[in-house]
Design a protein around this motif. Structure first.
Motif, short mmCIF file in Angstrom:
data_model
loop_
_atom_site.label_atom_id
_atom_site.label_comp_id
_atom_site.label_asym_id
_atom_site.label_seq_id
_atom_site.Cartn_x
_atom_site.Cartn_y
_atom_site.Cartn_z
N VAL A 42 4.89 -56.14 11.85
CA VAL A 42 5.46 -57.49 11.80
C VAL A 42 5.31 -57.98 10.36
O VAL A 42 4.21 -57.90 9.79
N THR A 43 6.40 -58.48 9.78
CA THR A 43 6.38 -58.89 8.38
C THR A 43 6.64 -60.39 8.27
O THR A 43 7.51 -60.92 8.97
N ARG A 44 5.88 -61.05 7.40
CA ARG A 44 6.07 -62.47 7.12
C ARG A 44 6.22 -62.66 5.61
O ARG A 44 5.35 -62.26 4.84
N ASP A 45 7.35 -63.28 5.20
CA ASP A 45 7.57 -63.64 3.80
C ASP A 45 7.29 -65.12 3.63
O ASP A 45 7.86 -65.96 4.36
N ARG A 66 4.71 -61.15 0.56
CA ARG A 66 5.10 -60.46 1.80
C ARG A 66 3.84 -59.88 2.43
O ARG A 66 3.17 -59.04 1.82
N ILE A 67 3.55 -60.35 3.69
CA ILE A 67 2.36 -59.89 4.41
C ILE A 67 2.82 -59.04 5.59
O ILE A 67 3.66 -59.47 6.38
N PHE A 90 6.26 -60.36 -4.41
CA PHE A 90 7.61 -59.90 -4.73
C PHE A 90 8.35 -60.86 -5.65
O PHE A 90 9.43 -60.54 -6.14
N ASN A 91 7.76 -62.05 -5.92
CA ASN A 91 8.47 -62.97 -6.82
C ASN A 91 7.51 -64.04 -7.33
O ASN A 91 6.53 -64.40 -6.65
N GLU A 92 7.80 -64.53 -8.52
CA GLU A 92 7.10 -65.68 -9.08
C GLU A 92 8.09 -66.44 -9.95
O GLU A 92 8.77 -65.83 -10.78
#
Length: 664
Positions: free
Chosen positions: A582-585, A632-633, A617-619
């Protein structure tokens, strides 16, 4: 320069020598044959030699014959006639006062009456043509022929020229002794007993320098053949031109010519020439060297104590045999260089290379491949900060060199300023060197590696976009590649709680407080280095106030301790879960200087066994310059599929963590 084979053969016997062998040995001795012409009409061969400037003494048939006799170790056929100067007029010039005389400067003046200007014979003209000499009157042609045959000749003058005190002798050394006044005295003595003042009368002047002990002939100097040359000249003149030879008058001056002695060590001969071919660990022996030196007419004397030869350089070779290496080259030339090993023996065995040496070379190569250039600076300097740990030098030469450096970065900053001053835009340098510290009364010496990168054209997003300067993430990636290539387990992260105090081993004062990253040894959890952005207050002069310079300094020995050799890598195997993930962004609003590592640690706090990975993945910054970080977890269980209750707990737990992070 052209030489007649027949004329050379008059002086030394070449009949037993094969002509091809003659060409080969002459070439190996440094006298290269450019061209060979066959003169069938005269049954002769014309040899065109290329003679180097250091062998200026080889310009006559006699001098070439002497050289050939040395190369082939054959005697000169022509026996020199001793110089008879006993009845000549002694003349003492200022040059020889209070000196031990070794040589005779000799002059002989001959008057010739009733000379007829006859045609020059064809054989003589042919010899002049071989030597490429301009042909004038017969007497001058004879003079040039004698010079090219014997290496010395006579001077033609008359009584009127003597009275006008014109310089006739071309030899500088003889001109100083027998100047025009002295020659006139000798001529006046002749004129009292002989009448030769008519226009057809000629005066022939013969000069030479010979050893006082003229019975001791070595057949190595054209001057020893003076009497032979004189007889040949008179015979040619009387045979071709006729005339009456008057009784000659002569004078001599005893002079000093110092022997040029050189010392030749056998050890240096072996080092320069090396092994003899087909003989392992075999050099030229003493007897062979001695024989070659005798063959070269250097008359060696061996000293057993220091295993050396003392040699005397002949007067006619003083211009090119000046050093020990010149004599060694002559030995190799006579023995022939082809009989020495021309290749160094290659050994298959290799010496031991320590782990430290291998890793230092690996670090150097990696940094060079990443585009950095190695520099070397002096360890004696003046550090920016005065401290009790700075090792001071007693009685320094200058104020700028009164301490040993405590870090390398200050020298790299000076390198940067120097390059900027000389319009060098992109500077990417590193140095591996020593730093020094003082701990009480004990001085310590360590090896550090430091680097500095300034590049405002480091990268571009697309080919259409303009170049961008390097940033901290690019620089951090350079260090990570370095650590990966040398198999180091060191990691980059922010200051840990137990390392808040100032570290004296690294120049933290050079870095911006919020733009520095520490390098840790994972095993001991100790700091081994530091990297980050340079504080601009340490740059005296720069072209752009917004420029960013990135630096690093690492303890080299501690860095090597964190590495493993490639054949001793440890691999950790883990069971791969067969259940779905299960992925959470999420997007986090953070303060400007909040560390990413701290956020990861906060999320992992508590019972979070289901978290498989956390990725950034981003800043980015919005228009109000508010910082946002995209993460992304990934959640996954190793023994079951996650149900609705698990996912609901994950979401609730994640929301609580986000609130805590944004409140802080």
């Amino acid at each position: 320069m052209k030489f007649s084979w027949q004329l050379i053969n008059n002086f030394t016997n070449l009949d037993h020598i094969n002509f091809n062998e003659f060409k080969e040995k002459l070439a190996l001795s440094g006298l290269e044959i450019d061209k060979i012409e066959n003169k069938e009409q005269y049954k002769d061969k014309i040899i065109d030699l290329s003679i180097t400037t250091n062998r200026e003494e080889i310009f006559s048939s006699l001098s070439l014959a002497i050289e050939i006799s040395t190369i082939f170790n054959t005697p000169i056929k022509t026996i020199p006639i001793p110089l008879n100067y006993k009845n000549s007029i002694p003349y003492n010039s200022k040059i020889s006062i209070n000196k031990t005389q070794t040589h005779i400067a000799y002059i002989r003046i001959v008057a010739i009456e009733k000379i007829f200007n006859k045609t020059t014979p064809k054989w003589l003209l042919n010899n002049l043509e071989i030597k490429q000499i301009d042909k004038y009157n017969t007497l001058n042609n004879i003079k040039e022929y004698i010079n090219k045959k014997w290496g010395q000749t006579f001077y033609v003058t008359n009584y009127q020229m003597i009275k006008e005190q014109k310089n006739i002798i071309n030899d500088h050394e003889l001109t100083q002794i027998f100047h025009s006044n002295q020659i006139e005295l000798i001529v006046n003595k002749i004129s009292k007993t002989q009448k030769f003042h008519n226009d057809q009368s000629k005066l022939l002047i013969f000069t030479t320098i010979a050893k006082i002990n003229n019975r001791d002939f070595f057949q190595d100097d054209p001057n020893e053949f003076y009497e032979n040359m004189f007889i040949d000249s008179i015979k040619l003149i009387t045979t071709i031109m006729g005339g009456t030879i008057q009784k000659h008058n002569h004078a001599h001056e005893k002079i000093l010519i110092k022997n040029n002695k050189l010392r030749l060590r056998q050890e240096n001969i072996n080092k320069s020439l090396g092994y003899i071919e087909h003989k392992k660990l075999k050099f030229l022996n003493r007897k062979k060297i001695n024989n070659i030196l005798i063959q070269l007419k250097l008359y060696p004397k061996y000293y057993k104590i220091d295993k050396s030869f003392e040699i005397k350089v002949p007067h006619y070779r003083k211009h090119d045999l000046k050093r020990e290496i010149d004599i060694i080259e002559e030995i190799g030339r006579i023995y022939q260089f082809k009989y020495f090993f021309n290749k160094i023996k290659q050994h298959s065995t290799k010496g031991h290379k320590s782990k430290t040496y291998i890793k230092v070379q690996q670090i150097r190569n990696t940094l060079r491949q990443l585009g950095l250039h190695e520099v070397i600076n002096c360890s004696i300097t003046k550090n920016i900060y005065t401290s009790y740990i700075n090792p001071k030098i007693y009685n320094p030469i200058t104020n700028k060199q009164q301490e040993l450096r405590t870090n390398i970065l200050e020298d790299l900053i000076n390198n940067y300023e120097h390059n900027i001053k000389h319009s060098k835009n992109n500077i990417e340098i590193f140095e591996i060197g020593k730093i020094f510290n003082k701990d009480g009364k004990i001085y310590t010496e360590k090896r550090h590696i430091s680097g500095l990168v300034y590049n405002n054209q480091y990268t571009r997003n697309t080919w259409n976009n303009s170049n961008h300067e390097i940033n901290l993430y690019h620089f951090k990636n350079i260090i990570e590649i370095l650590l990966e290539n040398i198999n180091s387990n060191a990691i980059l992260k922010e200051n840990l709680s137990d390392h808040k105090t100032k570290n004296l081993n690294y120049p933290e004062y050079l870095f911006k407080i919020n733009k520095q990253i520490k390098i840790y040894d994972q095993n001991s959890n100790n700091i081994i280095g530091i990297l980050g952005e340079l504080d601009k207050k340490f740059i005296k002069r720069f072209s752009d106030k917004n420029e960013k310079i990135y630096i690093f300094e690492i303890d080299l020995n501690k860095l090597i301790e964190t590495t493993k050799l490639a054949n001793h890598l440890k691999y950790v195997s883990k069971q791969y879960s067969q259940y779905p993930s299960v992925t959470r962004d999420i997007s986090l609003k953070l303060k400007k200087y909040t560390k990413i590592q701290r956020i990861k640690q906060k999320i992992l706090e508590g019972n979070n066994k289901l978290i498989e990975s956390i990725e950034i993945f981003n800043e980015y910054f919005n228009s109000n310059k508010i910082r946002y970080v995209g993460m992304r977890i990934t959640y996954r269980s190793k023994n079951r599929t996650l149900n609705h209750e698990d996912i609901r707990n994950i979401d609730i737990n994640l929301e609580n963590k986000i609130k805590q992070l944004q409140e802080n």
